[in-house]
Structures are given as C-alpha cells and as structure tokens.
Design an enzyme around this catalytic site. Structure first.
Site, short mmCIF file in Angstrom:
data_model
loop_
_atom_site.label_atom_id
_atom_site.label_comp_id
_atom_site.label_asym_id
_atom_site.label_seq_id
_atom_site.Cartn_x
_atom_site.Cartn_y
_atom_site.Cartn_z
N GLU A 85 0.86 -1.19 0.00
CA GLU A 85 0.00 0.00 0.00
C GLU A 85 0.90 1.25 0.00
O GLU A 85 1.98 1.23 0.59
CB GLU A 85 -0.83 -0.02 1.30
CG GLU A 85 -1.69 1.20 1.55
CD GLU A 85 -2.27 1.24 2.98
OE1 GLU A 85 -1.54 0.92 3.95
OE2 GLU A 85 -3.46 1.57 3.10
N LYS B 217 -9.59 2.28 -1.56
CA LYS B 217 -9.77 1.73 -0.20
C LYS B 217 -11.08 2.19 0.43
O LYS B 217 -11.38 3.40 0.48
CB LYS B 217 -8.58 2.16 0.66
CG LYS B 217 -8.52 1.56 2.05
CD LYS B 217 -7.20 1.94 2.71
CE LYS B 217 -7.01 1.39 4.09
NZ LYS B 217 -5.68 1.75 4.64
N CYS C 266 -4.84 -2.90 3.10
CA CYS C 266 -4.53 -2.80 4.52
C CYS C 266 -5.70 -3.05 5.46
O CYS C 266 -6.11 -4.18 5.66
CB CYS C 266 -3.86 -1.47 4.82
SG CYS C 266 -3.00 -1.53 6.41
#
Ligand code: CDV
Length: 313
Positions: A47, A127, A172
C-alpha cells in the site's frame, strides 16, 4: 490441467520522507528483476508504495499534502515500472495515493491498481475501510490521519478476469473486515492482493502491540479460508521515520495455510506457484456459498453500521 500462476510478494523496507519516488521505483524494479529469475508472472507491492506513510503526520499545508499524491498513472516517475512489466511480461499490483479532479473538485483516494503483463492497467480499487482519525491528536506518538486525507473508495469491491482467474484487490485495514473478503468471494475471487502499512504500536490500545503480527495473519488466513481464495499480503515494513511497521508479508493458500513468508523487515521477495484450481477444494466444499449461505438471515449486515440491540434505542 492445473491453472498455475507464479506470484511474487515484494515486501518493501522503509521509505523516508525525503526519498524520491524514483528511488522507490528503482527498488521495485530490482525486485521485479529478481522475481523474473524465479519465473514470477504477477508481482504484488505494498500500500502507498511510492512514498513514506504520510498519514502519520498532521499536514496543514494542502500543497505539501497533495505532493504525496499521483495525479496520473503512469506518470514520469512510475513509467519505468510499466516499461519493466512489459519487458519482463510480468503483471503487478501497486498501491499509491491518487488525486483526481472531478467537476473542478479535488478528490483523494488510497488506491491500488492491477496492471497486466503488457503494462496495461486492467483494474482499480479505492480503499473503503479507512482507519484512524480525522482530527490532529498530538498526544499520540504518531498520527493515523487516513480519515482526514482520503475519501471512502467509490468503486466497490470489484473483481477482474485476468491471469487465468478471477482477481480481487483490497488495501490494509480492509483485511480486518470479513465483509471485504466476502464481497470478493461472492464474485468468485480466486486470488486477492493486498498491500499494507501497519504500525507495530497501536496508540489507542497499546497493550495489544504484541498481538499485531498475530492479528495480521489471523484476518488474512480467515479471509482466504472462508472464501476459498489465495491471499497475497504485502507489507511496507521496518523503521520508517521513527515508526516501526510490521512485516509478515505472506502468501496464503485457500485452505488458510501460509505457504511462504518473509523473514526480514526490509526489501524482500517471496515466490509461490499458486494453483487457482485449488480454490474449488473450499469453494465446492465447506464454503459452497450457493448451497450453504443463508442471506435472508444476514440483513442486519447491510441495514446497520453500528451495533443494534433489540429493545434499546
Ligand atoms: N494502513 C492501514 O490501514 N493501517 C491500519 C492500522 C491503522 C491499524 C491497519 O489495519 O493495519
């Protein structure tokens, strides 16, 4: 015949605030060259792989903040990655901070892309589960301002037909939420790529610090098993600007077993030949969704955000 794909998980060590994107790209290219020697067809990077993990600072100057974002992809500094992918016939997953302009308004996302072995962009994810906080909290050893700096992703959880199978991505904190993996699993994901930056110290509950590596693997192994998918989890690791980031980069089989794992906190490559057909061992068995799921009884999952206790307001 088995549907094999040789996957490389390319962990990166720390990137300091002063490091250029070019130096990060050079390190990634070195890992791509090493990967080629081992027959890798798809390489996964972390990431926010082009810069330091900037949400650890409260940055008030918008120009300075925007300097951590990419306005186009590829751009001058990342073009060599795409060129290398073409040269080596190797696909890649890359996480970066994305700035777009829509109707004269700037929008910021924490993004990952999937690029095929010809250097063409074939998938994008923004995300959805943004961790941390919105306001400056100076009492913390470091900030985690993803809620301030990024918008919630607006592309859902797409999967992509590529590399001989159904590919999924997340980033993540997404890995901690079973909803992420189930959304991908319900679209037949056979391989989920995810990059992460996870501090070893968790300021809100420091007594859990010793559990951070365990929780990292726990959630990814559960996601793999419960959805019958390969999971490739890739860290940016090590001591970055005085903040320790966990490593634990690994490749997880659809059975939930870790089949390869990094041993350091620096730039390190691990490689595994993933047979996508092995997903059926789980998808056609214990987690045969069509046979065993009971969606009528799961309505609360999309109807409520927080806990809802029957009888209370
Ligand atoms: N980059 C992240 O999303 N990090 C979070 C931390 C804040 C817990 C994670 O889930 O690893």
């Amino acid at each position: 015949m088995a549907r094999n794909i040789v996957v490389g998980a390319a962990q990166l060590g720390p990137i300091s605030r002063l490091d250029s994107r070019t130096s990060a790209v050079d390190r990634m290219i070195k890992l791509m060259d090493e990967a080629k020697q081992q027959g890798v067809e798809l390489i996964v990077f972390p990431e926010l792989a082009l810069t330091t993990f900037f949400p650890r600072w409260f940055i008030e100057d918008q120009v300075e903040l925007d300097s951590f974002f990419e306005r186009e992809m590829p751009n001058l500094e990342t073009a060599p990655l795409f060129k290398k992918a073409t040269e080596l016939s190797m696909g890649f997953y890359l996480g970066f901070a994305e700035l777009i302009e829509e109707s004269g308004k700037k929008r910021h996302f924490n993004t990952s892309i999937l690029v095929d072995d010809k250097g063409s962009l074939i998938g994008k994810y923004r995300k959805i589960h943004l961790p941390g906080h919105f306001e400056n909290e100076p009492s913390r050893a470091f900030q985690h301002l993803e809620k301030r700096y990024f918008e919630t992703g607006n592309l859902g959880f797409p999967t992509f037909k590529a590399f001989g199978g159904q590919m999924g991505m997340c980033l993540c904190n997404d890995r901690r939420w079973p909803e992420t993996f189930r959304m991908l699993g319900l679209q037949g994901a056979e391989l989920v790529m995810l990059g992460y930056n996870t501090p070893a110290h968790y300021p809100p509950v420091p007594k859990h610090d010793h559990l951070n590596d365990f929780h990292n693997h726990l959630v990814m192994q559960a996601g793999a098993y419960q959805n019958g998918t390969w999971v490739i989890g890739v860290a940016k690791a090590g001591n970055e600007e005085n903040c320790d980031l966990i490593g634990g980069t690994c490749i997880i089989a659809p059975t939930g077993e870790i089949v390869a794992e990094c041993k350091t906190l620096g730039d390190e490559l691990i490689v595994y030949q993933c047979d996508l057909d092995r997903c059926t061992e789980i998808k056609n068995g214990i987690f045969d969704f069509a046979q065993h799921r009971e969606p009528e009884n799961y309505k609360l999952i999309t109807e409520t955000k927080g806990v809802k206790i029957e009888g209370s307001d």
